[in-house]
Design a protein around this motif. Structure first.
Motif, short mmCIF file in Angstrom:
data_model
loop_
_atom_site.label_atom_id
_atom_site.label_comp_id
_atom_site.label_asym_id
_atom_site.label_seq_id
_atom_site.Cartn_x
_atom_site.Cartn_y
_atom_site.Cartn_z
N ASN B 18 0.85 -1.20 0.00
CA ASN B 18 0.00 0.00 0.00
C ASN B 18 0.88 1.24 0.00
OD1 ASN B 18 -2.13 -1.80 0.34
ND2 ASN B 18 -2.12 -1.57 2.57
N THR B 20 0.71 5.91 0.07
CA THR B 20 -0.05 7.16 0.12
C THR B 20 0.80 8.29 -0.42
OG1 THR B 20 -1.27 6.39 2.08
CG2 THR B 20 -1.35 8.74 1.59
N LYS B 57 -13.54 7.08 -4.21
CA LYS B 57 -12.84 5.81 -4.46
C LYS B 57 -12.94 5.44 -5.92
CE LYS B 57 -13.02 3.88 0.16
NZ LYS B 57 -13.14 2.67 0.99
N ARG B 60 -8.99 0.53 -6.51
CA ARG B 60 -8.05 0.42 -5.37
C ARG B 60 -7.48 1.78 -4.97
NH1 ARG B 60 -3.96 -1.18 -7.13
NH2 ARG B 60 -4.45 -1.34 -9.35
N HIS B 75 -4.42 7.34 -1.80
CA HIS B 75 -3.98 6.08 -1.21
C HIS B 75 -4.26 4.95 -2.20
CE1 HIS B 75 -3.04 3.27 2.04
NE2 HIS B 75 -4.07 2.54 1.62
N THR B 77 -4.22 0.87 -2.58
CA THR B 77 -4.20 -0.41 -1.86
C THR B 77 -3.74 -1.51 -2.80
OG1 THR B 77 -6.08 0.34 -0.52
CG2 THR B 77 -5.63 -2.02 -0.55
#
Lengths: 114, 112
Positions: B18, B20, B57, B60, B75, B77
């Motif tokens: 992950n 950010t 969103k 991902r 972010h 994922t």
């Protein structure tokens, strides 16, 4: 699909030989922008048209000119390209009276100066 | 003059991790866009955020706009090699005549 189109995708010119890059859009947006982008850097705004009104950035060299003959088309003219003008040139459009001011970019023209 | 600081500049991670990316400013923006750019191509719009505190969103990818509309984060994922590229944040401000202020970009490489 509505889009921003740039031609050519790759342009090679000689030092000092004028070159014109073109941009067209089917989004019917009232603002068109030209950016210069050098490798891995953020795009740098050269100028933009709001309808027919031309707005030049203060640090854009005089060597760079632009024309917007109608809503759909915009041209970038480089009168005497130098080696330092080799870059990716990006055209973008937006709708000035939209809520979000989102700009949509074309695929770019990679300019090489020999 | 509006400034937008983007971090990190470079990020190299393994597939599945992950990450950010942050964009911060002392200025308030009316909206903020995130773009991804692949080599030799123009920036492709991922999302526009407008409302303070907004979260969007995209599969991902999760985008957040700060409550005060001065900062934003992206972010990812379980990153995949297809996420590799240059990520750009860009804020639009009424005070700047609706011109975009770009962050410096984050170059992401996801290794298989």
């Amino acid at each position: 699909d509505a889009m921003v189109i740039q031609n050519p995708r790759y342009q090679v010119t000689q030092f000092g030989k004028p070159v014109t890059l073109s941009c067209s859009q089917t989004l019917n947006h009232n603002v068109m922008y030209w950016y210069q982008q050098k490798s891995s850097q953020a795009p740098k705004l050269l100028f933009h048209y709001y309808d027919k009104d031309f707005n030049n950035e203060a640090d854009t060299p005089d060597n760079f000119q632009s024309r917007r003959p109608n809503t759909s088309f915009c041209f970038l003219d480089i009168r005497s390209p130098g080696l330092g003008d080799a870059a990716m040139y990006l055209c973008a459009t937006s709708r000035r009276d939209s809520y979000t001011d989102t700009q949509y970019f074309g695929p770019g023209t990679r300019l090489t100066v020999l | 003059t509006q400034l937008l600081e983007q971090s990190p500049q470079f990020l190299s991670i393994q597939e599945g991790e992950n990450l950010t990316v942050y964009c911060n400013s002392s200025s308030v923006f009316s909206s903020l866009q995130w773009y991804r750019q692949e080599p030799g191509e123009g920036p492709v719009l991922l999302v526009t955020v407008v409302t303070g505190g907004e979260v969007k969103k995209l599969k991902r990818l999760t985008f957040q706009f700060g409550d005060a509309r001065k900062d934003s984060s992206l972010h990812i994922t379980a990153a995949q090699p297809g996420d590799t590229g240059l990520y750009l944040c860009a804020g639009a401000g009424r005070n700047a005549g609706n011109m975009l202020t770009f962050g410096g970009g984050t170059r992401l490489m996801v290794k298989p």
